[in-house]
Design an enzyme around this catalytic site. Structure first.
Site, PDB file in Angstrom:
ATOM      1  CE  LYS A  45      -3.371  -1.279  -0.521  1.00 24.42           C
ATOM      2  NZ  LYS A  45      -3.751  -2.122  -1.698  1.00 24.42           N
ATOM      3  CB  SER A  46       4.318   1.879   0.063  1.00 25.47           C
ATOM      4  OG  SER A  46       4.163   1.371   1.361  1.00 25.47           O
ATOM      5  N   GLY A  47       2.455   2.478  -2.883  1.00 23.50           N
ATOM      6  CA  GLY A  47       2.633   3.064  -4.216  1.00 23.50           C
ATOM      7  C   GLY A  47       3.215   2.078  -5.221  1.00 23.50           C
ATOM      8  CB  THR A  48       3.176  -1.653  -5.196  1.00 24.01           C
ATOM      9  OG1 THR A  48       3.181  -1.589  -3.780  1.00 24.01           O
ATOM     10  CG2 THR A  48       4.047  -2.764  -5.713  1.00 24.01           C
ATOM     11  CB  THR A  49      -0.508  -0.329  -8.332  1.00 23.95           C
ATOM     12  OG1 THR A  49      -0.717  -1.256  -7.267  1.00 23.95           O
ATOM     13  CG2 THR A  49      -1.235  -0.781  -9.571  1.00 23.95           C
ATOM     14  CD1 TRP A  50       1.427   6.283 -10.138  1.00 23.49           C
ATOM     15  CD2 TRP A  50       1.370   7.108  -8.047  1.00 23.49           C
ATOM     16  NE1 TRP A  50       1.278   7.638 -10.233  1.00 23.49           N
ATOM     17  CE2 TRP A  50       1.237   8.170  -8.969  1.00 23.49           C
ATOM     18  CE3 TRP A  50       1.355   7.391  -6.684  1.00 23.49           C
ATOM     19  CZ2 TRP A  50       1.104   9.498  -8.558  1.00 23.49           C
ATOM     20  CZ3 TRP A  50       1.215   8.713  -6.275  1.00 23.49           C
ATOM     21  CH2 TRP A  50       1.101   9.747  -7.195  1.00 23.49           C
ATOM     22  CG  HIS A 100       4.676  -6.396  -1.113  1.00 20.74           C
ATOM     23  ND1 HIS A 100       4.753  -5.075  -1.490  1.00 20.74           N
ATOM     24  CD2 HIS A 100       3.440  -6.817  -1.518  1.00 20.74           C
ATOM     25  CE1 HIS A 100       3.621  -4.722  -2.086  1.00 20.74           C
ATOM     26  NE2 HIS A 100       2.822  -5.751  -2.123  1.00 20.74           N
ATOM     27  CB  SER A 130      -3.896   2.385   2.011  1.00 18.58           C
ATOM     28  OG  SER A 130      -3.990   1.783   0.755  1.00 18.58           O
ATOM     29  CG  MET A 225      -2.849   4.483 -13.136  1.00 19.76           C
ATOM     30  SD  MET A 225      -1.480   4.558 -11.959  1.00 19.76           S
ATOM     31  CE  MET A 225      -1.580   2.970 -11.148  1.00 19.76           C
ATOM     32  NE  ARG A 250      -8.321   3.623   0.742  1.00 14.70           N
ATOM     33  CZ  ARG A 250      -8.338   4.684   1.540  1.00 14.70           C
ATOM     34  NH1 ARG A 250      -9.477   5.099   2.049  1.00 14.70           N
ATOM     35  NH2 ARG A 250      -7.222   5.325   1.852  1.00 14.70           N
ATOM     36  N   GLY A 252      -6.098   7.735  -2.987  1.00  9.82           N
ATOM     37  CA  GLY A 252      -4.946   8.265  -3.726  1.00  9.82           C
ATOM     38  C   GLY A 252      -4.454   9.624  -3.260  1.00  9.82           C
TER      39      GLY A 252
HETATM   40  S1  PPS Z   1      -0.440  -3.101  -3.154  1.00  7.24           S
HETATM   41  O1  PPS Z   1      -1.678  -3.871  -2.831  1.00  7.24           O
HETATM   42  O2  PPS Z   1       0.576  -3.244  -2.111  1.00  7.24           O
HETATM   43  O3  PPS Z   1       0.075  -3.392  -4.488  1.00  7.24           O
HETATM   44  O4  PPS Z   1      -0.936  -1.575  -3.117  1.00  7.24           O
HETATM   45  P1  PPS Z   1      -0.084  -0.324  -3.638  1.00  7.24           P
HETATM   46  O5  PPS Z   1      -0.207  -0.250  -5.109  1.00  7.24           O
HETATM   47  O6  PPS Z   1       1.267  -0.312  -3.041  1.00  7.24           O
HETATM   48  O7  PPS Z   1      -0.872   0.874  -2.972  1.00  7.24           O
HETATM   49  C1  PPS Z   1      -2.219   1.185  -3.277  1.00  7.24           C
HETATM   50  C2  PPS Z   1      -2.408   2.635  -2.896  1.00  7.24           C
HETATM   51  O8  PPS Z   1      -1.797   3.467  -3.911  1.00  7.24           O
HETATM   52  C3  PPS Z   1      -2.775   4.348  -4.426  1.00  7.24           C
HETATM   53  N1  PPS Z   1      -2.477   4.679  -5.823  1.00  7.24           N
HETATM   54  C4  PPS Z   1      -2.336   5.951  -6.266  1.00  7.24           C
HETATM   55  N2  PPS Z   1      -2.391   7.129  -5.611  1.00  7.24           N
HETATM   56  C5  PPS Z   1      -2.229   8.265  -6.357  1.00  7.24           C
HETATM   57  N3  PPS Z   1      -2.057   8.261  -7.688  1.00  7.24           N
HETATM   58  C6  PPS Z   1      -2.012   7.092  -8.396  1.00  7.24           C
HETATM   59  N4  PPS Z   1      -1.841   7.121  -9.705  1.00  7.24           N
HETATM   60  C7  PPS Z   1      -2.132   5.870  -7.665  1.00  7.24           C
HETATM   61  N5  PPS Z   1      -2.147   4.551  -8.003  1.00  7.24           N
HETATM   62  C8  PPS Z   1      -2.350   3.851  -6.865  1.00  7.24           C
HETATM   63  C9  PPS Z   1      -4.079   3.565  -4.254  1.00  7.24           C
HETATM   64  O9  PPS Z   1      -5.199   4.397  -4.402  1.00  7.24           O
HETATM   65  C10 PPS Z   1      -3.861   3.020  -2.858  1.00  7.24           C
HETATM   66  O10 PPS Z   1      -3.917   4.039  -1.857  1.00  7.24           O
HETATM   67  P2  PPS Z   1      -5.264   4.456  -1.067  1.00  7.24           P
HETATM   68  O11 PPS Z   1      -4.811   5.407   0.017  1.00  7.24           O
HETATM   69  O12 PPS Z   1      -5.870   3.203  -0.523  1.00  7.24           O
HETATM   70  O13 PPS Z   1      -6.124   5.143  -2.073  1.00  7.24           O
END
Ligand code: PPS
Length: 287
Positions: A45-50, A100, A130, A225, A250, A252
């Site tokens: 939940k630290s920005g992996t997908t981003w 992770h 998150s 995204m 969720r 972001g």
């Molecule tokens: S995981 O399950 O560990 O892979 O999750 P991870 O991708 O690390 O974290 C998910 C949180 O990242 C937010 N997110 C973003 N925030 C801002 N901009 C962009 N483009 C973006 N992409 C993913 C996502 O909404 C989750 O945070 P929260 O606070 O729950 O919204």
């Protein structure tokens, strides 16, 4: 669905049994990295997908085709998850690998490697919120109970993937032992996405033109995204991720914890942070 409610324990760390086995975890910790690999390392939940999206876009010069046609777990697989073996064996070009795992479990495999390691950190209060919401929708994670219960477990490190404090300190305090290491925060990405993309593109030695930078920025925005089925996990069956209980993309934002924490919970988290991070010089943005 097989093993959905199973917890796999490896070196005293808990992992969702649905995607992890002793074999998959042994495979990860003994992995042969290649110098051309890019490794995204995060606590959940630290920005992996981003970061997976940013790297995909940078390597494709802002062209969103791959990002919009290949699921993130196929183009940047989690090293420790069961399905990674086949994907990584079949991969031909430079690989993007996600993990992770805590530092001490991956350090032996990374020793002497020239792989490029990008560590993304996020402030632990927002991570806890998150992660809590993610537990509610992800059926392969335990029922988190109330936020109050979950926060106590999170601060103790008694959650899947272990302690946020140990993860962040483990990776950042040993960065000198990793030849190519970039540290970036979720908050920096929120506040300056252009600068963050440029930082990643320099690190990957993949410079972008102004137009490519703008395209990359557009396609890795939260709104873009959120609509992209390749990263918003809507491809995952309902019995594994229940989208009626929440969205993966969720909120972001920085500072959502302020809408959830009570004053007492905030003080408790501050106290634990102060004692756990006393020996760390890292600074986080909290709002
Ligand atoms: S995981 O399950 O560990 O892979 O999750 P991870 O991708 O690390 O974290 C998910 C949180 O990242 C937010 N997110 C973003 N925030 C801002 N901009 C962009 N483009 C973006 N992409 C993913 C996502 O909404 C989750 O945070 P929260 O606070 O729950 O919204």
């Amino acid at each position: 669905m097989a093993r959905l409610d199973v917890t796999e324990t490896f070196h005293s760390f808990m992992f969702p049994g649905h995607m992890h086995t002793q074999d998959s975890l042994n495979y990860a910790t003994n992995f042969k990295f290649q110098d051309t690999d890019t490794v995204i390392v995060t606590y959940p939940k630290s920005g992996t997908t981003w970061m997976q999206e940013i790297i995909t876009l940078v390597l494709n010069k802002g062209n969103p085709t791959v990002a919009q046609t290949t699921p993130n777990w196929a183009r940047a697989p989690w090293l420790e998850q069961c399905y990674a073996t086949d994907i990584l064996k079949a991969s031909t070009g430079p690989r993007i690998i996600t993990t992770h795992l805590p530092y001490h479990l991956l350090a032996p495999a990374l020793q002497h490697s020239k792989a490029k390691v990008i560590y993304v950190a996020r402030n632990p209060k927002d991570v806890s919120v998150s992660y809590y919401h993610f537990h509610k929708m992800a059926n392969f994670l335990p029922d988190p109970g109330t936020f109050s219960d979950f926060l106590i477990d999170f601060l103790k490190g008694a959650v899947h993937y272990g302690s946020w404090f140990d993860h962040v300190k483990g990776w950042t305090s040993n960065k000198k032992d990793i030849q190519n290491f970039l540290y970036i925060t979720y908050e920096e990405m929120c506040q300056d996405i252009q600068g963050s993309i440029q930082k990643v593109s320099h690190f990957l030695q993949c410079p972008l033109t102004e137009d490519e930078l703008i395209l990359s920025q557009k396609h890795c925005s939260f709104n873009s995204m959120k609509e992209n089925a390749m990263v918003n996990y809507t491809l995952i069956p309902q019995e594994i991720m229940d989208h009626s209980k929440g969205k993966f993309m969720r909120n972001g934002k920085i500072g959502d914890w302020k809408n959830v924490f009570t004053e007492e919970q905030s003080r408790l988290a501050d106290d634990v942070y102060s004692s756990q991070m006393a020996d760390s010089s890292l600074l986080f943005k909290w709002e």
